[in-house]
Scaffold this motif. Sequence first.
Motif, short mmCIF file in Angstrom:
data_model
loop_
_atom_site.label_atom_id
_atom_site.label_comp_id
_atom_site.label_asym_id
_atom_site.label_seq_id
_atom_site.Cartn_x
_atom_site.Cartn_y
_atom_site.Cartn_z
N ILE A 21 -128.18 -0.36 27.88
CA ILE A 21 -126.80 -0.27 27.40
C ILE A 21 -125.80 -0.10 28.54
CG2 ILE A 21 -126.67 2.24 26.99
CD1 ILE A 21 -125.19 1.42 24.30
N THR A 22 -126.25 0.35 29.70
CA THR A 22 -125.31 0.54 30.81
C THR A 22 -124.61 -0.78 31.16
OG1 THR A 22 -126.95 0.20 32.55
CG2 THR A 22 -126.61 2.48 31.76
N GLY A 23 -125.32 -1.89 31.09
CA GLY A 23 -124.73 -3.19 31.39
C GLY A 23 -123.65 -3.56 30.40
N LEU A 24 -123.87 -3.25 29.13
CA LEU A 24 -122.88 -3.53 28.09
C LEU A 24 -121.63 -2.68 28.30
CD1 LEU A 24 -122.16 -4.90 25.36
CD2 LEU A 24 -123.18 -2.91 24.26
N VAL A 25 -121.81 -1.41 28.63
CA VAL A 25 -120.66 -0.51 28.84
C VAL A 25 -119.85 -0.96 30.05
CG1 VAL A 25 -119.96 1.86 29.36
CG2 VAL A 25 -121.77 1.44 27.67
N ILE A 26 -120.54 -1.29 31.14
CA ILE A 26 -119.83 -1.73 32.35
C ILE A 26 -119.11 -3.05 32.09
CG2 ILE A 26 -120.18 -2.62 34.70
CD1 ILE A 26 -122.31 -0.38 35.02
N ALA A 27 -119.76 -3.98 31.43
CA ALA A 27 -119.11 -5.26 31.11
C ALA A 27 -117.87 -5.04 30.25
CB ALA A 27 -120.10 -6.20 30.42
N ASP A 68 -129.86 -6.82 26.44
CA ASP A 68 -130.68 -7.19 25.29
C ASP A 68 -130.44 -6.24 24.11
OD1 ASP A 68 -132.87 -7.47 23.46
OD2 ASP A 68 -134.09 -8.34 25.06
N ARG A 69 -129.84 -6.79 23.07
CA ARG A 69 -129.49 -5.98 21.89
C ARG A 69 -130.72 -5.40 21.20
NH1 ARG A 69 -125.37 -7.97 24.56
NH2 ARG A 69 -123.35 -7.84 23.55
N ASN A 70 -131.85 -6.12 21.27
CA ASN A 70 -133.07 -5.59 20.65
C ASN A 70 -133.56 -4.34 21.37
OD1 ASN A 70 -133.24 -7.62 18.67
ND2 ASN A 70 -134.22 -9.00 20.12
N ILE A 71 -133.41 -4.32 22.68
CA ILE A 71 -133.82 -3.13 23.42
C ILE A 71 -132.83 -1.99 23.19
CG2 ILE A 71 -134.23 -2.16 25.73
CD1 ILE A 71 -135.32 -4.91 26.54
#
Length: 188
Positions: free
Chosen positions: A116-122, A154-157
């Motif tokens: 989720i860190t990648g999603l938050v940073i993006a 990856d949303r599944n992860i």
Amino acid sequence: MEYGINRERSLELLNQYLNSPNLIKHSLASEAVMRALARHFSEDEELWGLTGLLHDLDVELTLDAPTRHTHETVRILREEGVAEEILTAIRMHNELAHNDKRSERFHHALAAGETITGLVIATALVYPDKKLASVKPKSVRKRYKEKQFAAGADRNIIAECELIGIPIPDFCDLSLEAMQAISSDLGL
């Protein structure tokens, strides 16, 4: 050094094995999310934090061989005398490299937390000021639903948070808050 390693030595290893400042920031963000998850579950914050911090130690060494990712980290950390519990969680965050499947809360937490860190940073990077402080929880939740946004997250992860009892919206909020608390370390 209850776990065979402390945070200071962990940071030394990160700087030794990772050349990319963004990968070091990812490690710091993962540590922050794991510490927040440990607090949420009344688990050992140091154990969970160190695991988040060290989980991608070999990512640059194994870029060309994703199925090798975590093997080198485990080898390096075993030589350091790091606790087996940390090594197992790190190994399990990359199921592609092993025949085992995540089944423990700690393992699901690391996989979901580091992803989720990648999603938050993006999400922060699409804001005009590119600051985590500007990101609202509902923005992360909205971006989670947009499968093409930060497609590498990856949303599944990330959804494995539900396997450990945290609904996705709450997990997005917890992760954002944890990363906002270290925004200066992340340069965001």
